[in-house]
Enzyme design. Structure first.
Site, mmCIF file in Angstrom:
data_model
loop_
_atom_site.group_PDB
_atom_site.id
_atom_site.type_symbol
_atom_site.label_atom_id
_atom_site.label_comp_id
_atom_site.label_asym_id
_atom_site.label_seq_id
_atom_site.Cartn_x
_atom_site.Cartn_y
_atom_site.Cartn_z
ATOM 1 N N LYS A 98 -18.082 -11.304 -38.714
ATOM 2 C CA LYS A 98 -17.650 -10.373 -37.361
ATOM 3 C C LYS A 98 -19.010 -9.912 -36.858
ATOM 4 O O LYS A 98 -18.921 -9.559 -35.875
ATOM 5 C CB LYS A 98 -16.495 -9.695 -37.450
ATOM 6 C CG LYS A 98 -15.287 -10.161 -37.639
ATOM 7 C CD LYS A 98 -14.156 -9.192 -37.461
ATOM 8 C CE LYS A 98 -12.868 -9.947 -37.500
ATOM 9 N NZ LYS A 98 -12.483 -10.340 -39.031
HETATM 10 C C1 LIG Z 1 -11.559 -11.559 -39.425
HETATM 11 C C2 LIG Z 1 -11.865 -12.323 -40.766
HETATM 12 C C3 LIG Z 1 -11.089 -13.445 -40.884
HETATM 13 C C4 LIG Z 1 -10.275 -14.286 -39.794
HETATM 14 O O1 LIG Z 1 -11.122 -14.687 -38.757
HETATM 15 P P1 LIG Z 1 -10.477 -15.149 -37.265
HETATM 16 O O2 LIG Z 1 -11.258 -15.711 -36.318
HETATM 17 O O3 LIG Z 1 -9.458 -14.178 -37.017
HETATM 18 O O4 LIG Z 1 -9.469 -16.388 -37.869
HETATM 19 C C5 LIG Z 1 -11.357 -14.012 -42.080
HETATM 20 N N1 LIG Z 1 -11.999 -13.360 -43.119
HETATM 21 C C6 LIG Z 1 -12.564 -12.107 -42.957
HETATM 22 C C7 LIG Z 1 -13.364 -11.480 -43.945
HETATM 23 C C8 LIG Z 1 -12.306 -11.709 -41.624
HETATM 24 O O5 LIG Z 1 -12.907 -10.642 -41.417
#
Ligand SMILES: *Cc1c(COP(=O)(O)O)cnc(C)c1O
Length: 427
Positions: free
Chosen positions: A106
């Protein structure tokens, strides 16, 4: 390029409006009015740098709303940490997206969004207000650190985030402010909503959100798919994506729709299996959310899935041919964590392990010649607790200094809107 709302395709919004608004006035997700197509992609994969390639893919969406040199510098800042591909077994590799400041993928979307908001807010006063249950807040705070003209205020539930997460939120200083609220996450979220509903306060502070469905968080996630394809081209690649809100896999599908050569996508969910059930039965029926050890994916009504359907509809893709979803139980996840750790000497976090388990199931069903690239979405240290039955991850060196940092710009408040408002106006 202009964007429309998936609730109402007649109105158009600029990129700037889509970024600063996050969500359309009618509550719909923004979607680009057409899907650009990148010409001569094979040549470009050879000739261009990763950064130049990423600019090619993102530029059509931004149009002339950010000058190309400024956009290039935003792309450079977004890609300022390594994205290594580690070979794990014969046909499976992990694209590690967790070497950024908050150790999760993210960071990439959050950083791009922060730079765009910084560019658009100019000299105007802008306050980004977010509530976090732990992870998003850190990525957003780090993304916005030092961005001029933007103040960030993060509300988190006191005592309910991990020690590492709290450090990531509360030690940055500069333009980043944290508030430890004596309440749970839902109450923090409700307080944020109350602030946005207070028109005078919203105006005074120039309030904006850094919501995960923002186009400037969604689209830059194409970058690491592009980086991986550049490195492995012309090998046929199947991307395996740990999925919760389906923003990550949706960005890969967008890059594919624009011309990036990808053989297939696998969306790996935990027991929250709304999408796998939908592709089997044709009925989209979210059920109550299950708690799992891959808790960032504990989502039963993924908001970005509608964008995947829109891309498929526009391009005439058959959803089943494009993406195969698998639902993996906690037990299967633990089995895979064991296998990865003991047989392949690879330390995965639970989310990444869900994807490895999906890749294994797929490989058994369809033994084709493909290279599986599993997206490593978080560093295992972030999920130390859940990993305890399997192994104890090492704290990476670049994180160690964080643990000795002192809290700054942090206040503890009861869950009281009046007090919060007073504090926000005094910053
Ligand atoms: C947010 C997140 C996901 C999921 O990603 P999406 O884009 O919501 O499908 C998967 N793994 C981790 C560690 C995350 O923080």
């Amino acid at each position: 390029m202009n964007f429309y709302s998936l609730n109402n395709k007649s109105a158009r919004y600029t990129f700037r409006e889509a970024v600063l608004g996050s969500i359309a006035p009618d509550g719909g997700l923004f979607f680009p009015e057409h899907i650009p197509s990148i010409q001569n992609i094979s040549e470009k994969l050879h000739a261009l740098s990763v950064e130049d390639l990423c600019c090619e893919f993102i530029q059509p969406f931004v149009g002339n709303e950010i000058p190309s040199e400024a956009l290039r510098s935003i792309v450079d800042k977004t890609l300022s940490f390594p994205l290594p591909i580690k070979q794990v077994s014969d046909k499976k590799a992990c694209l590690e997206l967790f070497h950024g400041p908050t150790m999760a993928f993210k960071d990439i979307g959050a950083r791009f969004l922060a730079e765009c908001i910084g560019t658009f807010s100019g000299s105007a006063n802008t306050t980004v207000l977010v509530a976090t249950s732990g992870d998003t807040g850190g990525a957003v705070a780090n993304g916005f650190l030092g961005v001029k003209g933007v103040r960030v205020v993060i509300l988190y539930p006191k005592g309910m985030v991990s020690r590492l997460q709290e450090k990531q939120l509360t030690t940055l200083g500069d333009n980043i402010h944290a508030i430890a609220v004596d309440a749970d996450f839902d109450t923090c979220q409700a307080l944020v909503k109350q602030c946005f509903a207070d028109v005078a306060l919203k105006q005074e502070l120039g309030l904006t959100s850094a919501n995960s469905i923002n186009v400037a968080r969604w689209l830059p996630q194409m970058f690491y798919y592009i980086a991986a394809v550049k490195q492995l081209h012309p090998a046929p690649i199947t991307f395996v994506v740990p999925s919760g809100n389906f923003g990550n896999v949706c960005a890969g599908i967008m890059a594919y729709a624009m011309g990036l050569p990808v053989q297939h996508f696998i969306a790996a969910t935990n027991m929250n299996d709304t999408v796998p059930r939908f592709l089997k039965t044709g009925n989209y029926m979210p059920q109550p959310t299950h708690k799992t050890i891959s808790n960032a994916m504990d989502i039963s009504d993924p908001s970005n899935f509608i964008r995947i359907r829109e891309i498929a509809a526009i391009k005439g893709f058959l959803l089943n041919g494009l993406m195969t979803p698998y639902s993996i139980s906690d037990e299967e996840t633990y089995q895979m964590l064991h296998t990865l750790y003991h047989d392949y000497h690879y330390e995965a976090d639970p989310h990444t392990a869900v994807a490895f388990a999906a890749a294994e199931q797929h490989a058994k069903l369809y033994p084709t010649d493909t290279t599986y690239v599993v997206l490593g979405t978080a560093h295992p240290i972030k999920f130390e607790e859940a990993l305890k039955p399997v192994y104890t991850p090492n704290l990476p060196d670049y994180i160690r200094p964080l643990l000795n940092k002192k809290m700054v710009n942090t206040l503890q408040l009861p869950a009281d809107f009046g007090l919060l408002k007073k504090h926000l106006l005094s910053l």
